[in-house]
Write an enzyme that holds these catalytic residues in place. Sequence first.
Site, PDB file in Angstrom:
ATOM      1  N   HIS A 145       1.088  -1.027  -0.206  1.00 39.93           N
ATOM      2  CA  HIS A 145      -0.212  -0.198   0.295  1.00 39.93           C
ATOM      3  C   HIS A 145       0.747   1.322   0.230  1.00 39.93           C
ATOM      4  O   HIS A 145       0.596   2.344  -0.394  1.00 39.93           O
ATOM      5  CB  HIS A 145      -1.166   0.013   1.123  1.00 39.93           C
ATOM      6  CG  HIS A 145      -0.542  -0.186   2.742  1.00 39.93           C
ATOM      7  ND1 HIS A 145      -0.289  -0.625   3.873  1.00 39.93           N
ATOM      8  CD2 HIS A 145      -0.507   1.041   3.435  1.00 39.93           C
ATOM      9  CE1 HIS A 145       0.645  -0.169   4.581  1.00 39.93           C
ATOM     10  NE2 HIS A 145       0.295   1.391   4.327  1.00 39.93           N
ATOM     11  N   ASP A 175      -0.082  -7.253   1.358  1.00 37.59           N
ATOM     12  CA  ASP A 175       0.090  -6.307   1.788  1.00 37.59           C
ATOM     13  C   ASP A 175       2.177  -6.141   2.044  1.00 37.59           C
ATOM     14  O   ASP A 175       2.394  -5.350   2.368  1.00 37.59           O
ATOM     15  CB  ASP A 175      -0.009  -5.655   3.109  1.00 37.59           C
ATOM     16  CG  ASP A 175      -0.170  -4.413   3.117  1.00 37.59           C
ATOM     17  OD1 ASP A 175       0.736  -3.933   1.741  1.00 37.59           O
ATOM     18  OD2 ASP A 175      -0.278  -3.602   3.885  1.00 37.59           O
ATOM     19  N   SER A 198       4.697   3.098   7.572  1.00 38.92           N
ATOM     20  CA  SER A 198       3.768   1.556   7.518  1.00 38.92           C
ATOM     21  C   SER A 198       5.506   0.887   5.911  1.00 38.92           C
ATOM     22  O   SER A 198       6.115   2.189   5.581  1.00 38.92           O
ATOM     23  CB  SER A 198       2.518   2.003   6.122  1.00 38.92           C
ATOM     24  OG  SER A 198       1.828   2.066   6.890  1.00 38.92           O
TER      25      SER A 198
END
Length: 357
Positions: free
Chosen positions: A94, A124, A202
């Site tokens: 992402h 992911d 992230s």
Amino acid sequence: MRRLPTLTLFLGLALALGTAAQAQQPRPVTPRGPLEAAELNHIRVFKRASPSVVHITTLAYQRDFFSLNVSEVPRGTGSGFIWDEAGHIVTNFHVIQGANAAKVTLADQSSYEAELVGAFEDRDLAVLRIKAPRDKLAPIPLGASRDLQVGQQVYAIGNPFGLDQTLTTGIVSALNREIESMNRRTIRGAVQTDAAINPGNSGGPLLDSAGRLIGVNTSIYSPSGASAGIGFAIPVDEVNRVVPRLIKDGRFIRPALGVTAGSAQLAQALRLPKGVALVGVSEGGPADRAGLKPFRRDRSGRILAGDVITAVDGQAVADLDDMLTLLENRQVGEKVTLTVWNGGKSRQIAATLGSSD
């Protein structure tokens, strides 16, 4: 005698000025003892792992309205880490999703254009590659997630809100959590931590007290969007299974049976057991060759009984997501034993896995 008040005033003023001059001098530093063992380990872990952590800036193409010239503009930021000396960088899918290009900045602030090697949206995860000198590439030490325990000390390094090389600490708060990937597939075995994780973290590493990678920070639970003490990381055992295949093939090829699963509503309406109720079987595919039959309707509209896969190699599957997760651990061409329910009876069927492509 009359001059005494003037003399007293002068002496008082002199004393006051002397005191003020003393107050303007730097205060002496109070000596401290040695750093605590925990502090020393924080410092050691950061010094060891931070050269492996990178700052990722994604770029998008923008066309000028008047000149029609195309330029690249920053789109977002995230974190990642160096996987090997070939320049492979691991991050979250992402982080780079929807970007036209990406730039990777190393710990020494040198920057390199990145190319996408491969991505697996279901977990992911994505792999980029940069062409940097080998002496600038410090692969992160790898740990294991299978033997983690709640209460272990953990560290997160990343770029929250664009502030690169930020260290936060916490513990393993829970294990075997389930989180959703970008395409709503379930990621099982996630590590929950209270180490502060914010937007920009992230794709960055979650480390154990030895400075080894134990997870990839991927999401937070927060009504405000900032850290609320509940963060999640993809376990490193999963990362170490997926990343080499992304580097090798550019994509994650999942072994498949060639079936289409019915909805939960269908299973409930027909009072079927937990498992994968088949509503489609690809002609010539592994399931078709193994003799599996889907639920279907005859000419009069009546539903004809089909097969329900309830286990793969003895491991129960409650739904399609369960089955796909188990198949990801197998290889194309590998044989599996399916437990199949039909009309109240179960049987064992051998099938050779095909490719999801």
